[in-house]
Structure formats: structure tokens, C-alpha cells
Enzyme design. Sequence first.
Site, PDB file in Angstrom:
ATOM      1  N   ASP A  86      24.639  27.996 -25.382  1.00 12.73           N
ATOM      2  CA  ASP A  86      24.073  26.851 -24.671  1.00 12.73           C
ATOM      3  C   ASP A  86      23.877  25.634 -25.576  1.00 12.73           C
ATOM      4  O   ASP A  86      23.102  25.672 -26.529  1.00 12.73           O
ATOM      5  CB  ASP A  86      22.706  27.210 -24.082  1.00 12.73           C
ATOM      6  CG  ASP A  86      22.731  28.481 -23.251  1.00 12.73           C
ATOM      7  OD1 ASP A  86      23.258  29.493 -23.758  1.00 12.73           O
ATOM      8  OD2 ASP A  86      22.212  28.481 -22.134  1.00 12.73           O
ATOM      9  N   HIS A 137      21.379  25.421 -14.192  1.00 13.59           N
ATOM     10  CA  HIS A 137      21.148  23.970 -14.158  1.00 13.59           C
ATOM     11  C   HIS A 137      22.452  23.193 -13.931  1.00 13.59           C
ATOM     12  O   HIS A 137      22.544  22.024 -14.295  1.00 13.59           O
ATOM     13  CB  HIS A 137      20.510  23.515 -15.479  1.00 13.59           C
ATOM     14  CG  HIS A 137      19.119  24.050 -15.697  1.00 13.59           C
ATOM     15  ND1 HIS A 137      18.035  23.603 -14.969  1.00 13.59           N
ATOM     16  CD2 HIS A 137      18.645  24.989 -16.554  1.00 13.59           C
ATOM     17  CE1 HIS A 137      16.944  24.251 -15.379  1.00 13.59           C
ATOM     18  NE2 HIS A 137      17.293  25.091 -16.336  1.00 13.59           N
ATOM     19  N   HIS A 161      18.802  31.302 -25.128  1.00 13.59           N
ATOM     20  CA  HIS A 161      18.816  30.403 -26.291  1.00 13.59           C
ATOM     21  C   HIS A 161      18.468  31.085 -27.607  1.00 13.59           C
ATOM     22  O   HIS A 161      18.270  30.410 -28.610  1.00 13.59           O
ATOM     23  CB  HIS A 161      17.876  29.207 -26.083  1.00 13.59           C
ATOM     24  CG  HIS A 161      18.299  28.282 -25.003  1.00 13.59           C
ATOM     25  ND1 HIS A 161      17.834  26.985 -24.898  1.00 13.59           N
ATOM     26  CD2 HIS A 161      19.157  28.446 -23.961  1.00 13.59           C
ATOM     27  CE1 HIS A 161      18.376  26.399 -23.841  1.00 13.59           C
ATOM     28  NE2 HIS A 161      19.185  27.275 -23.254  1.00 13.59           N
TER      29      HIS A 161
END
Length: 274
Positions: free
Chosen positions: A8, A68, A181
Site C-alpha cells: 500500500d 478505498h 500496512h
Amino acid sequence: MRILFLGDVMGRAGRAAITGHLPKLRTDWRLDFVVVNAENATAGAGLSAGHAKELLDAGADCLTLGDHAFDQRDMLQFINQEPRILRPLNFAKDAPGAGARVFQARGGKQVLVAQALGQVFMKRPFDDPFSALDAVLKKFPRGGNVQAALIDFHAEATSEKMAIGHFCDGRASIVVGTHTHVPTADAMILPGGTAYQSDAGMCGDYNSVIGMDKAEPMRRFITGMPRERFTPAAGEGTLSGLMVETDDRSGVALALHPVRLGGRLLHAGPPDAP
């Protein structure tokens, strides 16, 4: 084939890590294909068209998104104009864009890239990722009409990620997790020849709380009260991901190397890395 997956991309620090390192890595590591998860590249929430172009120009062959995917409204239109961007297969039935596509790597080799969202601990109830991935892998068998197949599984629970890894073992070349993450230490080749890692980590500033400036997340944990919006940390970013070497005929993973380059994490990468 040498395939690099980068986790990410988080805000400006993550974009700078990509643009600062990827062009040289493509040459130095003799990469055939590069996939980048970019769903947090724009201010930590989604991906804008402009930032998508920046990452593609830096050397990414494919950008994947996540939960997202459409936080930046211009992506609703841009994803149909740019076939190198994929949203999750099971995002929504009417979502624009595609969740899987076959790309041409260096030397004309065919690479399937697909992405799915997990269901456990996610904020929205997404459709079943197992059946979505099963249909794609049956249509594009590894070592058949594609020389390699990469699955980006964007999910919260490590148990669900591991289940997807075993479900795709022997059919995908690579199954790599994103979304949390934090890079995991479980990179391995499963019995059926599929390279697996629960989470590739993020490309961003690790002097943070999962990529966000520390002050506001810590305030909320300590006091239980929000004061400001989250903003991405802006220090030096680390490039995090997984590089996998695959057999060109069978699509089986032959070797894998976690990647940590720049910033605060210890360096790791291919044996011939700079």
C-alpha cells in the site's frame, strides 16, 4: 520471470519512495513485471488520476486499489480510461473498472493480476472473495493461457488471508496480502508452488501509526476523543513488498525475497540487489 509487488502506497512519502527507487530497481533487479497497491496514495484515502499517472510513469505495470478504491471521485471515470488500474473483484456489482486482467510482461509473457477484498473485520459487507477468485483462476490457469498469476488480497484478518493463500495454492503464482500496512514475516512458498505473504507492508513513512502522523492516532487511543483529521506521515518513506521469481512455463514460484528499501526498516531484497 521476476515479478515485484509493492504494498500500500501511503500518501506523499509512499509516492516518493516509489518514484525514488522503482525506476532503478527495474533495471538493477531485471524486473519483468511490477504491481503496486496504490489505494492510499492520495492523502491516505484513495488514488487520484494524477497520482496514478505518477506511479505508472515511475515504472508500475499495474496498480491495484482496495476498500478505498473510489474515495477520490475522479477515479470513478478514470478507471475506465486506464486499463492498468484494477479495483477489487467483489467491491460492488455496479462498480466501474475491472477486478482482474491479463497483462503483457517483458518478452511477451502473459501475467494475470486479480484483486479481492476480505470479509472479516471489514467495515462493509463485501461479496464472497473465494468464489470470485475461483472463477478467475479457472478461466486463466497458471501455466496455461497465462505464464504467471498474481492475487492481491486486501483484507484485515491474517486467518482469512492464509485461507485464501491455501485456496489459491497450485493455481496462482503469487498470493500477497495488503491493507494492514505492516509487513509480515511469513513469506513462503506453499506446497503447490504459490508464493505467499500475509501482508507486504506499506510504501510510506514507518515513523507513524500505520502511515498516519502519530499525534492524532495516539491522542484518540489515549483520550478516546478525536481532535483533528488523520494526515499521512511525511518523513522518508520505505519501499516494502515482495519480489518473486517464477518458472516461465509452469508459473510455479521458484524463489521469493521480501523487499525493504530506504527509510527505517532493515534492508532486504534479492541477493543481487544494490
